[in-house]
Structure formats: structure tokens, C-alpha cells
Design a protein around this motif. Structure first.
Motif, PDB file in Angstrom:
ATOM      1  N   UNK A 105       1.000  -1.339  -0.220  1.00 21.02           N
ATOM      2  CA  UNK A 105       0.314   0.195   0.036  1.00 21.02           C
ATOM      3  C   UNK A 105       0.822   1.692   0.234  1.00 21.02           C
ATOM      4  N   UNK A 106       1.705   1.045   0.807  1.00 17.95           N
ATOM      5  CA  UNK A 106       2.735   2.797   0.983  1.00 17.95           C
ATOM      6  C   UNK A 106       3.609   2.591  -0.746  1.00 17.95           C
ATOM      7  N   UNK A 107       3.846   1.554  -1.424  1.00 21.19           N
ATOM      8  CA  UNK A 107       4.382   1.252  -2.504  1.00 21.19           C
ATOM      9  C   UNK A 107       4.112   2.265  -3.519  1.00 21.19           C
ATOM     10  N   UNK A 108       2.394   1.722  -3.362  1.00 24.29           N
ATOM     11  CA  UNK A 108       1.387   1.493  -4.302  1.00 24.29           C
ATOM     12  C   UNK A 108       1.039   3.218  -4.414  1.00 24.29           C
ATOM     13  N   UNK A 109       1.138   3.100  -3.486  1.00 24.22           N
ATOM     14  CA  UNK A 109       0.427   4.793  -2.955  1.00 24.22           C
ATOM     15  C   UNK A 109      -0.739   5.273  -3.132  1.00 24.22           C
ATOM     16  N   UNK A 110      -1.852   3.784  -2.657  1.00 25.33           N
ATOM     17  CA  UNK A 110      -3.002   3.650  -2.243  1.00 25.33           C
ATOM     18  C   UNK A 110      -3.404   2.987  -0.470  1.00 25.33           C
ATOM     19  N   UNK A 111      -4.756   3.650  -0.402  1.00 26.65           N
ATOM     20  CA  UNK A 111      -5.279   2.863   1.281  1.00 26.65           C
ATOM     21  C   UNK A 111      -5.372   1.685   0.474  1.00 26.65           C
ATOM     22  N   UNK A 112      -5.802   1.267  -0.252  1.00 25.22           N
ATOM     23  CA  UNK A 112      -6.425  -0.233  -0.122  1.00 25.22           C
ATOM     24  C   UNK A 112      -6.072  -1.016  -1.731  1.00 25.22           C
ATOM     25  N   UNK A 113      -5.723  -2.520  -1.469  1.00 25.92           N
ATOM     26  CA  UNK A 113      -5.879  -3.479  -2.718  1.00 25.92           C
ATOM     27  C   UNK A 113      -7.615  -3.569  -2.907  1.00 25.92           C
ATOM     28  N   UNK A 114      -7.656  -3.138  -3.783  1.00 27.84           N
ATOM     29  CA  UNK A 114      -9.226  -4.328  -4.294  1.00 27.84           C
ATOM     30  C   UNK A 114      -9.177  -5.739  -4.176  1.00 27.84           C
ATOM     31  N   UNK A 115      -7.921  -6.739  -4.327  1.00 24.20           N
ATOM     32  CA  UNK A 115      -7.779  -8.090  -4.159  1.00 24.20           C
ATOM     33  C   UNK A 115      -6.082  -8.451  -3.937  1.00 24.20           C
ATOM     34  N   UNK A 116      -6.421  -9.079  -3.211  1.00 23.81           N
ATOM     35  CA  UNK A 116      -4.706  -9.898  -2.836  1.00 23.81           C
ATOM     36  C   UNK A 116      -5.280 -10.676  -2.863  1.00 23.81           C
ATOM     37  N   UNK A 117      -4.245 -11.452  -3.757  1.00 26.48           N
ATOM     38  CA  UNK A 117      -3.786 -13.058  -4.726  1.00 26.48           C
ATOM     39  C   UNK A 117      -2.663 -13.767  -3.187  1.00 26.48           C
ATOM     40  N   UNK A 118      -3.263 -14.903  -2.822  1.00 24.40           N
ATOM     41  CA  UNK A 118      -1.659 -15.424  -2.359  1.00 24.40           C
ATOM     42  C   UNK A 118      -1.470 -16.413  -3.716  1.00 24.40           C
ATOM     43  N   UNK A 119       0.487 -15.890  -3.193  1.00 30.09           N
ATOM     44  CA  UNK A 119       1.105 -16.217  -4.632  1.00 30.09           C
ATOM     45  C   UNK A 119       1.179 -17.374  -5.018  1.00 30.09           C
ATOM     46  N   UNK A 120       2.135 -17.989  -4.207  1.00 29.70           N
ATOM     47  CA  UNK A 120       2.367 -19.921  -4.925  1.00 29.70           C
ATOM     48  C   UNK A 120       1.860 -20.939  -3.816  1.00 29.70           C
ATOM     49  N   UNK A 121       1.196 -21.535  -3.377  1.00 27.84           N
ATOM     50  CA  UNK A 121       0.866 -23.013  -2.727  1.00 27.84           C
ATOM     51  C   UNK A 121       2.167 -22.556  -1.135  1.00 27.84           C
ATOM     52  N   UNK A 122       1.509 -22.122  -0.110  1.00 26.73           N
ATOM     53  CA  UNK A 122       2.747 -22.485   1.244  1.00 26.73           C
ATOM     54  C   UNK A 122       2.943 -24.036   1.518  1.00 26.73           C
ATOM     55  N   UNK A 123       3.556 -25.011   1.971  1.00 27.12           N
ATOM     56  CA  UNK A 123       3.059 -25.922   2.070  1.00 27.12           C
ATOM     57  C   UNK A 123       2.813 -26.119   3.319  1.00 27.12           C
ATOM     58  N   UNK A 124       3.238 -25.074   4.325  1.00 27.57           N
ATOM     59  CA  UNK A 124       3.566 -24.789   5.764  1.00 27.57           C
ATOM     60  C   UNK A 124       2.550 -24.238   5.921  1.00 27.57           C
ATOM     61  N   UNK A 125       1.550 -23.812   4.796  1.00 24.80           N
ATOM     62  CA  UNK A 125       0.591 -22.838   5.304  1.00 24.80           C
ATOM     63  C   UNK A 125      -0.409 -23.422   6.555  1.00 24.80           C
ATOM     64  N   UNK A 126      -0.819 -22.333   7.584  1.00 26.49           N
ATOM     65  CA  UNK A 126      -2.091 -23.427   8.911  1.00 26.49           C
ATOM     66  C   UNK A 126      -3.294 -21.709   7.972  1.00 26.49           C
ATOM     67  N   UNK A 127      -4.228 -22.736   7.502  1.00 28.90           N
ATOM     68  CA  UNK A 127      -5.267 -21.283   7.442  1.00 28.90           C
ATOM     69  C   UNK A 127      -6.148 -21.000   8.108  1.00 28.90           C
ATOM     70  N   UNK A 128      -5.957 -20.932   9.495  1.00 28.01           N
ATOM     71  CA  UNK A 128      -6.347 -19.882  10.231  1.00 28.01           C
ATOM     72  C   UNK A 128      -5.311 -18.663  10.822  1.00 28.01           C
ATOM     73  N   UNK A 129      -4.010 -18.593   9.979  1.00 26.35           N
ATOM     74  CA  UNK A 129      -3.163 -17.872  10.393  1.00 26.35           C
ATOM     75  C   UNK A 129      -3.557 -16.567   8.891  1.00 26.35           C
ATOM     76  N   UNK A 130      -3.637 -17.414   7.891  1.00 25.13           N
ATOM     77  CA  UNK A 130      -4.333 -16.942   6.958  1.00 25.13           C
ATOM     78  C   UNK A 130      -5.865 -16.272   7.127  1.00 25.13           C
ATOM     79  N   UNK A 131      -6.653 -16.347   8.150  1.00 29.81           N
ATOM     80  CA  UNK A 131      -7.960 -15.827   7.710  1.00 29.81           C
ATOM     81  C   UNK A 131      -8.032 -14.750   9.186  1.00 29.81           C
ATOM     82  N   UNK A 132      -6.961 -14.972   9.947  1.00 33.68           N
ATOM     83  CA  UNK A 132      -6.730 -13.843  10.526  1.00 33.68           C
ATOM     84  C   UNK A 132      -5.928 -13.018  10.276  1.00 33.68           C
TER      85      UNK A 132
END
Length: 309
Positions: A105-132
Motif C-alpha cells: 500500500x505504501x509503495x503503490x500510494x493507495x489506501x487499499x487493494x481491490x484484490x489480494x492473492x496468495x502467490x504460490x502454495x505454502x506447504x506449511x500453510x496454517x489456514x487459521x493464520x491466513x484467516x486471521x
């Protein structure tokens, strides 16, 4: 250029997405001209990632510095970015997602993203952390919609065990010459045929069922970064002959026909165009509004080396 809603949202998006991973070394004027041409041809979606540009957030910073969008202009476009790739590993931890978005956001000089994507699957992902992380970003107004990139259906389902927001998009590699996501289903259950191997859990069908918008990156690449197939007469003579034939028939370029092959799919797949040339962008964009016949779509499919059983 045709538009449709992003997944189940009311966000109207263009068929084409301008990918900005190569703008780090462009001048402000060059970025402004590229952006202007994108808007002229009807593109309203601009794709970033925190890792684009060598240094972290370099391309986002160049975009923000060059354009310095006024609020009225910002409201007319869709800015998306991606996070999760770090030097030598992937990271979907809550702290990393939150930190990455703040820096984007700071780099783009905007207050919000319209869409955030998780870039490549993290084998160690904990869905609860992503949800939070997603909950905090949404509550703060920093991200309006969420999605993934390069994820399989089951990886998406795993995230959904905790993530409460709809996952509205998935960005995958797709072109006529790199189409396992489409080709598998056509030759399913054909023993001994390489094409019949399911490599992604039928992500195209899954996306249609779950109303996720697919975005096709590297739409002119053969294989996994194997080079551009348009104009490659050595490896794809039949495909290029047919691309040229259809280009003449529709009065557009061969690249526009390659775009039209993706856009013809009823899944309403967005096409990510990574060019830094305004002229090439104008050359490709007409493909968004060409509707290939079923016959021509399958002719291109087989000309690229895929099998119809």
C-alpha cells in the motif's frame, strides 16, 4: 473491451489484466504511457506482486511514483497484488501477509487493494493464520477481496476451512501451448496418454462451480517458461499457420487470436498481458472481443499438439 464481474462480487473487471512485473526500470513517462494505453483499450485491472522488480515492492513503487493516482482515477481501476514468496521459501504466516500488504500500500500510494492473492502454495500453510490476517485486512479496509494464485482446488478447500471471505480469483499459467488445465478434461481416463494426467485437480471446472475468476498468466508461453510460441515456426508450424489464417480472417494480429482462444472459454478467464510496450498492448487487446467458433477453438487446440480422443 468486454467486462464481467470478478467471481461472485459486484466488481466489474476487464477481460485483460495489465501485468506489471517488468516496469522496475521504466521511466515515469514510459509507465504513464503504458498505463494510458491500457486505459484507452479498456483495461481496468493492474496486477502487481511484492516480489516483482528485484528489490521487494520495486514495481509497485515505480507504479505509485509514476502515476500518483488521484482519488477519482483510483476509484475507476482495480489494483491487485500478491504476497507469500520470500527469498528461498514461501510464507503464508499472518505476520508476513500483514507486513507485505502494508508495504504494498505504501509503495503503490493507495489506501487499499481491490484484490489480494496468495502467490504460490505454502506447504506449511496454517489456514487459521491466513484467516486471521484476512480478517484484519478486511476490517481495516486495506483489502476488499481475496484470492489465490497457482493453487489447486484441494489447496483452496484447505484455506476455506478457516478463511471466511470468498476466495474470488485464482491466477494460473495458461495458453494454447500450455493448457493442461483444459486438455486433461478432454482426454480424461485415456490410459497411456500424457495429456490424460490430471495436474491440478480440474481447476477450471472447480472455478466455474465455485464462481472463482481464473486469470491466465504467460498467455503466449509454451510449456513452463519455454519461450513464446507465436512466431515460433520451428516448434509450432501448424499452430502459427492457423494463427495467421485466423488473424487474416478476423483482421487482427496472431497474438490477438491467441488471446481470443483463452477468452473464448465460458469460464470468463481474464488474460494477464505482461508487455511494457503500448504498441504491443494495442495489438493484442482486440482479441478480447473476438468470439472464436467452436470449430476454430478446437482447431487451435489440436494445432498446438493436444489430442482429441
Amino acid at each position: 473491451m468486454k467486462r464481467f464481474n470478478l467471481g461472485p462480487t459486484d466488481l466489474s473487471v476487464s477481460s485483460a489484466v495489465l501485468g506489471l512485473m517488468r516496469i522496475a526500470d521504466l521511466s515515469d513517462d514510459a509507465i504513464s504511457r503504458l498505463y494510458g494505453k491500457a486505459r484507452d483499450v479498456g483495461i481496468n485491472v493492474f496486477d502487481h506482486a511484492d516480489i516483482y522488480g528485484g528489490e521487494l515492492h520495486a514495481c509497485e513503487r515505480r507504479f505509485g511514483d509514476a502515476l500518483r493516482l488521484k482519488p477519482t482515477e483510483r476509484e475507476q481501476i482495480v489494483i491487485q497484488s500478491k504476497c507469500g514468496i520470500r527469498r528461498g521459501y514461501f510464507d503464508f504466516s499472518k505476520d508476513h501477509i500483514l507486513q507485505s500488504v502494508d508495504r504494498s500500500l505504501a509503495a503503490l500510494k493507495t489506501d487499499y487493494l481491490d484484490l489480494l492473492l496468495l502467490h504460490r502454495p505454502d506447504a506449511l500453510v496454517e489456514p487459521e493464520e491466513v484467516a486471521d490476517a484476512f480478517d484484519k485486512l478486511q476490517a481495516a479496509g486495506k483489502v476488499r477481496h481475496f484470492g489465490v494464485s497457482n493453487h489447486t482446488p484441494r489447496q483452496i478447500d484447505l484455506l476455506k476451512t478457516a478463511v471466511r471471505q470468498p476466495l474470488v480469483a485464482n491466477q494460473i499459467q495458461l495458453s494454447i501451448a500450455h493448457a493442461p488445465s483444459v486438455a486433461f478434461g478432454i482426454a480424461a481416463n485415456m490410459a497411456g496418454l500424457e495429456q490424460s494426467i490430471d495436474r491440478d485437480g480440474e481447476v477450471v471446472v472447480y472455478s466455474r462451480i465455485n464462481r472463482m475468476t481464473l486469470q491466465a498468466w504467460s498467455p503466449f508461453q509454451q510449456g513452463f517458461f519455454g519461450g513464446v510460441f507465436v512466431g515460433d515456426e520451428k516448434n509450432f508450424p501448424e499452430l502459427n499457420r492457423l494463427l495467421d489464417e485466423l488473424a487474416g480472417q478476423y483482421g487482427v494480429s496472431a497474438s490477438a487470436i491467441a488471446y481470443a482462444w483463452i477468452a473464448r472459454h465460458p469460464a470468463n478467464i481474464q488474460v494477464v498481458l505482461g508487455t511494457t510496450s503500448p504498441e504491443r498492448l494495442a495489438d493484442i487487446a482486440p482479441g478480447a472481443d473476438i468470439t472464436l467458433s467452436r470449430e476454430d477453438w478446437y482447431r487451435l487446440f489440436t494445432a498446438a499438439g493436444h489430442v482429441l480422443p
